[in-house]
Design a protein around this motif. Structure first.
Motif, PDB file in Angstrom:
ATOM      1  N   ILE A   1     -16.776  37.296   5.950  1.00  0.00           N
ATOM      2  CA  ILE A   1     -17.038  37.138   4.510  1.00  0.00           C
ATOM      3  C   ILE A   1     -17.141  38.547   3.936  1.00  0.00           C
ATOM      4  O   ILE A   1     -18.167  39.211   4.067  1.00  0.00           O
ATOM      5  N   LYS A   2     -16.078  38.998   3.324  1.00  0.00           N
ATOM      6  CA  LYS A   2     -15.904  40.403   2.968  1.00  0.00           C
ATOM      7  C   LYS A   2     -16.900  40.910   1.931  1.00  0.00           C
ATOM      8  O   LYS A   2     -17.438  41.998   2.054  1.00  0.00           O
ATOM      9  N   LYS A   3     -17.128  40.143   0.876  1.00  0.00           N
ATOM     10  CA  LYS A   3     -17.900  40.649  -0.256  1.00  0.00           C
ATOM     11  C   LYS A   3     -19.386  40.373  -0.100  1.00  0.00           C
ATOM     12  O   LYS A   3     -19.804  39.262   0.220  1.00  0.00           O
TER      13      LYS A   3
ATOM     14  N   GLY B   1     -21.644  32.000   9.937  1.00  0.00           N
ATOM     15  CA  GLY B   1     -20.611  31.779   8.935  1.00  0.00           C
ATOM     16  C   GLY B   1     -19.222  32.040   9.491  1.00  0.00           C
ATOM     17  O   GLY B   1     -19.027  32.921  10.320  1.00  0.00           O
ATOM     18  N   LYS B   2     -18.257  31.244   9.027  1.00  0.00           N
ATOM     19  CA  LYS B   2     -16.869  31.412   9.453  1.00  0.00           C
ATOM     20  C   LYS B   2     -16.026  31.883   8.263  1.00  0.00           C
ATOM     21  O   LYS B   2     -16.458  31.804   7.116  1.00  0.00           O
ATOM     22  N   SER B   3     -14.823  32.307   8.556  1.00  0.00           N
ATOM     23  CA  SER B   3     -13.895  32.699   7.499  1.00  0.00           C
ATOM     24  C   SER B   3     -13.654  31.492   6.594  1.00  0.00           C
ATOM     25  O   SER B   3     -13.507  30.372   7.061  1.00  0.00           O
ATOM     26  N   GLY B   4     -13.622  31.745   5.311  1.00  0.00           N
ATOM     27  CA  GLY B   4     -13.382  30.678   4.354  1.00  0.00           C
ATOM     28  C   GLY B   4     -14.645  30.069   3.784  1.00  0.00           C
ATOM     29  O   GLY B   4     -14.581  29.307   2.823  1.00  0.00           O
ATOM     30  N   ALA B   5     -15.798  30.376   4.349  1.00  0.00           N
ATOM     31  CA  ALA B   5     -17.053  29.822   3.828  1.00  0.00           C
ATOM     32  C   ALA B   5     -17.299  30.305   2.403  1.00  0.00           C
ATOM     33  O   ALA B   5     -17.885  29.589   1.592  1.00  0.00           O
TER      34      ALA B   5
END
Length: 118
Positions: free
Chosen positions: A56-58, A89-93
């Protein structure tokens, strides 16, 4: 308001707390989150959250998700057994709306409570 606070005793605070759960966890998996749980010897459940910057980049999205996870946990903690829970948390959450996060977590709390009761 007192019963719905997220006090220090409801959190996994040290690396050893997290390691304890990771070592022998009971999972509940969804496309956005993985919940890992393990029985504890306390009279209440505890929560730990890991949202990786790689997934989760941001920062504002990570913070939003943490707030939603804590809020959902506060409302469900009375229905949960005495377990330590880590939410991964996973990508896209970060693409989910607040309502989608709440409904997804609601299903996972129930699944986890059922699995840990066995």
């Amino acid at each position: 308001m007192g019963e719905n606070q997220f006090s220090r005793e409801l959190r996994l605070l040290t690396p050893s707390h997290f390691t304890y759960v990771f070592d022998n966890a009971i999972p509940a998996v969804s496309p956005a989150f993985t919940l890992l749980a393990r029985k504890n010897n306390l009279s209440h459940p505890r929560l730990g959250i890991t949202l990786a910057k790689k997934r989760i980049k941001k920062a504002h999205e990570r913070n939003r998700l943490k707030r939603l996870i804590r809020e959902s946990f506060r409302h469900r903690k009375h229905a949960l057994p005495n377990i330590d829970i880590i939410v991964v948390g996973k990508s896209g959450a970060d693409k989910l709306t607040n309502e989608e996060v709440f409904s997804l977590l609601e299903k996972q709390w129930k699944k986890l409570a059922k699995r840990c009761a066995k």
